[in-house]
Write a protein that holds these residues in place. Structure first.
Motif, PDB file in Angstrom:
ATOM      1  N   GLY A 175       0.746  -1.271   0.171  1.00 40.62           N
ATOM      2  CA  GLY A 175       0.047   0.152   0.109  1.00 40.62           C
ATOM      3  C   GLY A 175       0.957   1.172   0.194  1.00 40.62           C
ATOM      4  N   THR A 176       0.229   2.431  -0.134  1.00 39.49           N
ATOM      5  CA  THR A 176       0.966   3.723  -0.022  1.00 39.49           C
ATOM      6  C   THR A 176       0.783   4.211   1.525  1.00 39.49           C
ATOM      7  OG1 THR A 176       0.193   4.106  -2.278  1.00 39.49           O
ATOM      8  CG2 THR A 176       1.005   6.107  -1.070  1.00 39.49           C
ATOM      9  N   PHE A 177       1.895   4.581   1.727  1.00 40.70           N
ATOM     10  CA  PHE A 177       1.931   5.410   3.222  1.00 40.70           C
ATOM     11  C   PHE A 177       2.404   6.590   3.131  1.00 40.70           C
ATOM     12  CE2 PHE A 177       2.829   0.699   3.632  1.00 40.70           C
ATOM     13  CZ  PHE A 177       1.655   0.562   4.322  1.00 40.70           C
ATOM     14  N   THR A 178       2.041   7.849   3.887  1.00 39.25           N
ATOM     15  CA  THR A 178       2.480   9.069   3.856  1.00 39.25           C
ATOM     16  C   THR A 178       3.226   9.379   4.992  1.00 39.25           C
ATOM     17  OG1 THR A 178       0.471   9.674   2.453  1.00 39.25           O
ATOM     18  CG2 THR A 178       1.666  11.422   3.552  1.00 39.25           C
ATOM     19  N   ILE A 179       4.413   9.964   5.085  1.00 42.75           N
ATOM     20  CA  ILE A 179       5.326  10.335   5.913  1.00 42.75           C
ATOM     21  C   ILE A 179       5.534  12.116   5.911  1.00 42.75           C
ATOM     22  CG2 ILE A 179       6.375   8.242   6.029  1.00 42.75           C
ATOM     23  CD1 ILE A 179       8.680   8.986   4.809  1.00 42.75           C
ATOM     24  N   ARG A 180       5.775  12.280   7.092  1.00 44.44           N
ATOM     25  CA  ARG A 180       6.138  13.740   6.798  1.00 44.44           C
ATOM     26  C   ARG A 180       7.654  14.057   6.658  1.00 44.44           C
ATOM     27  NH1 ARG A 180       2.948  18.486   7.065  1.00 44.44           N
ATOM     28  NH2 ARG A 180       4.162  20.272   7.972  1.00 44.44           N
ATOM     29  N   SER A 181       7.933  14.630   5.608  1.00 44.63           N
ATOM     30  CA  SER A 181       9.485  14.617   5.209  1.00 44.63           C
ATOM     31  C   SER A 181       9.711  15.354   3.933  1.00 44.63           C
ATOM     32  CB  SER A 181      10.000  13.250   5.246  1.00 44.63           C
ATOM     33  OG  SER A 181      11.293  13.139   4.744  1.00 44.63           O
ATOM     34  N   ARG A 182      10.778  15.872   3.928  1.00 45.77           N
ATOM     35  CA  ARG A 182      11.170  16.193   2.471  1.00 45.77           C
ATOM     36  C   ARG A 182      11.479  15.183   1.568  1.00 45.77           C
ATOM     37  NH1 ARG A 182      15.654  20.938   3.441  1.00 45.77           N
ATOM     38  NH2 ARG A 182      16.596  18.989   4.454  1.00 45.77           N
ATOM     39  N   LEU A 183      11.367  15.261   0.313  1.00 45.34           N
ATOM     40  CA  LEU A 183      11.526  14.061  -0.622  1.00 45.34           C
ATOM     41  C   LEU A 183      13.109  13.803  -0.629  1.00 45.34           C
ATOM     42  CD1 LEU A 183      10.774  12.112  -2.668  1.00 45.34           C
ATOM     43  CD2 LEU A 183      11.208  13.959  -4.499  1.00 45.34           C
ATOM     44  N   SER A 184      14.058  14.903  -0.623  1.00 49.43           N
ATOM     45  CA  SER A 184      15.399  14.812  -0.576  1.00 49.43           C
ATOM     46  C   SER A 184      15.867  14.102   0.885  1.00 49.43           C
ATOM     47  CB  SER A 184      16.118  15.987  -0.398  1.00 49.43           C
ATOM     48  OG  SER A 184      15.821  16.837   0.625  1.00 49.43           O
ATOM     49  N   ASP A 185      15.001  14.343   2.017  1.00 51.37           N
ATOM     50  CA  ASP A 185      15.421  13.485   3.223  1.00 51.37           C
ATOM     51  C   ASP A 185      15.141  11.872   3.116  1.00 51.37           C
ATOM     52  OD1 ASP A 185      16.602  15.580   4.204  1.00 51.37           O
ATOM     53  OD2 ASP A 185      14.786  16.345   5.359  1.00 51.37           O
ATOM     54  N   ALA A 186      13.732  11.849   2.596  1.00 48.90           N
ATOM     55  CA  ALA A 186      13.410  10.460   2.412  1.00 48.90           C
ATOM     56  C   ALA A 186      14.366   9.784   1.428  1.00 48.90           C
ATOM     57  CB  ALA A 186      12.134  10.508   1.860  1.00 48.90           C
ATOM     58  N   ILE A 187      14.925  10.260   0.321  1.00 44.28           N
ATOM     59  CA  ILE A 187      15.882   9.296  -0.533  1.00 44.28           C
ATOM     60  C   ILE A 187      17.078   9.129   0.251  1.00 44.28           C
ATOM     61  CG2 ILE A 187      17.290   9.705  -2.722  1.00 44.28           C
ATOM     62  CD1 ILE A 187      15.059  11.594  -3.701  1.00 44.28           C
ATOM     63  N   ASP A 188      17.610  10.108   1.035  1.00 41.28           N
ATOM     64  CA  ASP A 188      18.611   9.788   1.714  1.00 41.28           C
ATOM     65  C   ASP A 188      18.470   8.624   2.542  1.00 41.28           C
ATOM     66  OD1 ASP A 188      20.060  11.908   0.732  1.00 41.28           O
ATOM     67  OD2 ASP A 188      19.599  13.272   2.418  1.00 41.28           O
ATOM     68  N   GLU A 189      17.122   8.380   3.384  1.00 38.26           N
ATOM     69  CA  GLU A 189      16.835   7.404   4.246  1.00 38.26           C
ATOM     70  C   GLU A 189      16.735   5.853   3.449  1.00 38.26           C
ATOM     71  OE1 GLU A 189      13.944   8.226   7.244  1.00 38.26           O
ATOM     72  OE2 GLU A 189      14.507  10.267   7.040  1.00 38.26           O
ATOM     73  N   MET A 190      16.635   6.091   2.147  1.00 40.91           N
ATOM     74  CA  MET A 190      16.654   4.783   1.319  1.00 40.91           C
ATOM     75  C   MET A 190      17.862   4.214   1.238  1.00 40.91           C
ATOM     76  SD  MET A 190      13.488   3.887   0.693  1.00 40.91           S
ATOM     77  CE  MET A 190      13.830   2.638  -0.862  1.00 40.91           C
ATOM     78  N   GLU A 191      18.999   4.669   1.290  1.00 43.71           N
ATOM     79  CA  GLU A 191      20.374   4.022   1.199  1.00 43.71           C
ATOM     80  C   GLU A 191      20.221   2.710   2.148  1.00 43.71           C
ATOM     81  OE1 GLU A 191      23.462   6.710   2.466  1.00 43.71           O
ATOM     82  OE2 GLU A 191      23.192   7.920   0.767  1.00 43.71           O
ATOM     83  N   PRO A 192      20.950   1.600   1.611  1.00 43.08           N
ATOM     84  CA  PRO A 192      21.802   1.735   0.278  1.00 43.08           C
ATOM     85  C   PRO A 192      21.145   1.125  -0.836  1.00 43.08           C
ATOM     86  CG  PRO A 192      21.943  -0.181   1.718  1.00 43.08           C
ATOM     87  CD  PRO A 192      20.979   0.449   2.462  1.00 43.08           C
ATOM     88  N   VAL A 193      19.686   1.271  -0.879  1.00 49.99           N
ATOM     89  CA  VAL A 193      18.949   0.770  -2.131  1.00 49.99           C
ATOM     90  C   VAL A 193      19.295   1.815  -3.300  1.00 49.99           C
ATOM     91  CG1 VAL A 193      16.601   0.557  -3.118  1.00 49.99           C
ATOM     92  CG2 VAL A 193      17.244  -0.113  -0.512  1.00 49.99           C
ATOM     93  N   LEU A 194      19.590   1.185  -4.356  1.00 50.41           N
ATOM     94  CA  LEU A 194      19.770   2.004  -5.574  1.00 50.41           C
ATOM     95  C   LEU A 194      18.491   2.469  -6.341  1.00 50.41           C
ATOM     96  CD1 LEU A 194      21.887   2.763  -8.070  1.00 50.41           C
ATOM     97  CD2 LEU A 194      21.306   0.513  -8.818  1.00 50.41           C
ATOM     98  N   GLY A 195      18.415   3.629  -6.455  1.00 55.29           N
ATOM     99  CA  GLY A 195      17.311   4.452  -7.113  1.00 55.29           C
ATOM    100  C   GLY A 195      17.470   5.490  -8.182  1.00 55.29           C
ATOM    101  N   TYR A 196      16.500   5.861  -8.879  1.00 55.38           N
ATOM    102  CA  TYR A 196      16.699   7.093  -9.511  1.00 55.38           C
ATOM    103  C   TYR A 196      15.844   8.178  -9.544  1.00 55.38           C
ATOM    104  CZ  TYR A 196      19.572   3.288 -11.785  1.00 55.38           C
ATOM    105  OH  TYR A 196      20.258   2.109 -11.833  1.00 55.38           O
ATOM    106  N   CYS A 197      16.188   9.518  -9.334  1.00 56.99           N
ATOM    107  CA  CYS A 197      15.415  10.642  -9.670  1.00 56.99           C
ATOM    108  C   CYS A 197      14.797  10.515 -11.268  1.00 56.99           C
ATOM    109  CB  CYS A 197      15.988  11.977  -9.347  1.00 56.99           C
ATOM    110  SG  CYS A 197      15.941  12.079  -7.529  1.00 56.99           S
TER     111      CYS A 197
END
Length: 245
Positions: A175-197
């Motif tokens: 499902g889809t979950f909404t969190i309070r965050s900036r997108l750039s911070d959420a991307i940083d928290e996805m490490e070490p997963v490889l992803g692309y903007c």
């Protein structure tokens, strides 16, 4: 076309260029390409430089093909699968180069099989020394820190992140979950997963990409869950260089 050229030029790193200036003259000085053909130093240098350039180009093309064809394979199998792709691309080009070399010297060119066995040895050295392919997110045992902000017991797969005002929608297999965050911070928290903007408001997990589609002149990434994620002009060149688009 410009993006493809830039991605090819990216293969010629400073370390490779320096190594080429040192190694190729030594190789040309010490080794004749074929025993039956005696070449002067300059011709040997041109030949070995051409072989090296072809090998690097074949590796680049094989990486782009592997991004589309072998994305679902495990890391070890993906590395094995890319080997024949490099050989299929490299060996015919090498044979043409050898044929031109012998023709310029007024000699009869060897057949494809002798050149193929000769080129396979060279390509094997290239495969051993090449940089490893990036590890796919699905092969990483460590969960990204972002999962700590999802419901307790979450064990699904994250497909993408979508920025919305001061929140981020985390689209997952559960499902889809909404969190309070900036997108750039959420991307940083996805490490070490490889992803692309793909857009200023969108980030996708590499292993979730299933294909590329175009609608109304616009390009989208299609994910495993069926979502279509837009690609903006700003991020398209980077995705093309990575072999995603």
């Amino acid at each position: 076309m410009k993006t493809i050229l830039n991605s090819i030029l990216a293969e010629f790193t400073l370390r490779r260029v320096i190594a080429g200036f040192v190694f190729l003259p030594l190789l040309a000085f010490a080794l004749q390409p074929f025993p039956e053909l005696s070449l002067p130093f300059l011709s040997r240098l041109v030949f070995w430089s051409g072989v090296t350039a072809l090998a690097i180009a074949a590796t680049w093309a094989a990486r782009r093909i592997s991004c589309n064809w072998f994305r679902k394979l495990e890391l070890s199998r993906r590395d094995l699968a890319v080997i024949p792709v490099i050989l299929v691309l490299f060996l015919p080009c090498l044979w043409v180069m050898v044929w031109l070399l012998f023709a310029a010297q007024g000699a009869q060119s060897p057949g494809f099989l002798p050149v193929a066995s000769y080129g396979a040895l060279f390509a094997t050295g290239l495969l051993i020394t090449r940089s490893p392919m990036p590890e796919a997110p699905g092969e990483i045992a460590v969960q990204p820190r972002l999962t700590r902000r999802l419901p307790k017991g979450f064990s699904g797969q994250i497909y993408r992140l979508a920025g919305r005002d001061h929140s981020v929608d985390v689209v997952t297999s559960e499902g889809t979950f909404t969190i309070r965050s900036r997108l750039s911070d959420a991307i940083d928290e996805m490490e070490p997963v490889l992803g692309y903007c793909t857009h200023r408001s969108h980030w996708v997990v590499g292993s979730a990409i299933a294909g590329v589609e175009k609608h109304g002149g616009k390009t989208f990434l299609r994910l495993e869950n069926g979502d279509l994620v837009p690609i903006s002009r700003k991020y398209k060149p980077m995705l093309e260089q990575q072999g995603i688009v």
